[in-house]
Design a protein around this motif. Structure first.
Motif: not given
Lengths: 188, 163
Positions: A60, A63-64, A146-154
């Motif tokens: 990840l 992306k992060v 950008l930082i949190w949601e995309l790290s955890f969910l598809d």
């Protein structure tokens, strides 16, 4: 338009404490979960689970990193003072659209967003634009996505949620205008 | 594959941002800002990721499937709406829980209802920030209008089998 005299975009944002109450709670919950997994399945399983998560983080990280850069650049491209002055001036549909977009784009947690919303209201934005701003931030915050949601969910689930929530700030703003208008008409 | 597409999209966005920043001094300021943000975010992200993976091991898979799985229907959406406001902590907690529940068999409709409800109604945000800054009347108006949003989002996902 008399915005703040020090609109210096080079000034760094206030530094937040790296270790605060929230982080300590997160750390405590993680350690507790580690202890419970160890008790239930053994230390080897707990370690394997943690290492698996670390491997996922490694994938990840690029992306992060890109998300952090975009989040840090937004306030430089959109100075808060300019945006909030614009919202105060606009009314009608344009005011609602602008307020929704500002809520989604301006970075910051609740400690920055609600004082700004109160300031917008005090400075002449109507109740519709104010609530559109708060709802835009709640549902569409670019920073958090950008930082949190995309790290955890598809990403396709994230895109689906965003697409479904896109009209919500406008709808809330319109409803707020309609309701306060009716109240004013019915009132003394 | 999902991660690759997301990464490519984000890098395109970052490149566009870099281009828009135009001057070397604003680019440097953005990089400094990103480094500060990373110092704040990365320790939380690491801890939250490990915590989420461990919590997923502890979550009762049978109950998650029964309460939030395909068979649970509208009840799952109502329960997910109720759980949103009472979730403690920041964004990482709610997204981590949603991701863990999805892995164990919760439907996308239930997960998105929960995340949306948390976004709109998190009690931490309401009590600590919205009430003092906006006042009770304005907050009550927003809550009353926004109440159906999580159910509408989840209901659309469920009805059209999206996600």
């Amino acid at each position: 338009m008399s915005s703040a005299p020090h609109t210096n975009t080079d000034s760094p944002p206030p530094r937040r404490k790296i270790i605060d109450g929230g982080f300590i709670v997160l750390l405590a919950v993680t350690l507790l979960a580690a202890a419970l997994v160890t008790a239930k399945y053994g230390a080897a399983h707990a370690l394997a689970t943690a290492l698996g998560a670390l491997g996922f983080i490694a994938v990840l990280l690029p992306k992060v990193g890109a998300g952090l850069f975009v989040a840090a650049a937004i306030p430089l491209l959109l100075p808060r003072e300019k945006v909030s002055a614009l919202i105060g001036q606009e009314s009608g549909w344009r005011g609602l659209l602008l307020a929704s977009a500002a809520g989604a784009l301006l970075p910051g947690g609740p400690g920055m967003t609600f004082p700004l919303a109160a300031a917008l209201f005090a400075a002449g934005a109507d109740i519709g634009a104010t609530l559109a701003f708060v709802t835009g931030w709640s549902l569409l915050s670019l920073n958090r996505t950008l930082i949190w949601e995309l790290s955890f969910l598809d990403w396709h689930l994230v895109a689906l949620r965003i697409a479904l929530c896109l009209p919500a700030p406008l709808a809330v703003g319109l409803a707020a205008r309609a309701l306060t208008l009716r109240r004013r008409r019915a009132g003394p | 594959m999902n991660i690759v597409i997301g990464t490519v999209l984000l890098f395109a966005l970052a490149a566009l941002t870099w281009h828009k920043l135009a001057t070397p001094s604003s680019r440097r300021a953005a990089l400094t800002g990103a480094a500060n943000l990373a110092a704040f975010t990365l320790p939380r992200l690491f801890t939250a990721m490990i915590g989420a993976a461990l919590l997923a091991e502890l979550m009762p898979a049978d109950q998650i499937r029964a309460l939030f799985g395909a068979g649970a229907g509208l009840t799952a959406l109502l329960l997910a709406t109720l759980l949103g406001p009472v979730t403690p902590g920041g964004a990482f907690v709610s997204f981590a829980l949603a991701a863990a529940a999805l892995k164990l068999g919760a439907t996308p409709a239930a997960a998105l209802t929960y995340v949306t409800s948390w976004s709109l109604f998190s009690l931490t945000k309401l009590l600590a920030y919205e009430l003092p800054f906006m006042g009770g009347r304005t907050m009550a108006l927003r809550l009353a209008i926004s109440l159906p949003i999580p159910l509408v989002v989840g209901g659309l996902v469920m009805a059209f089998r999206l996600g």
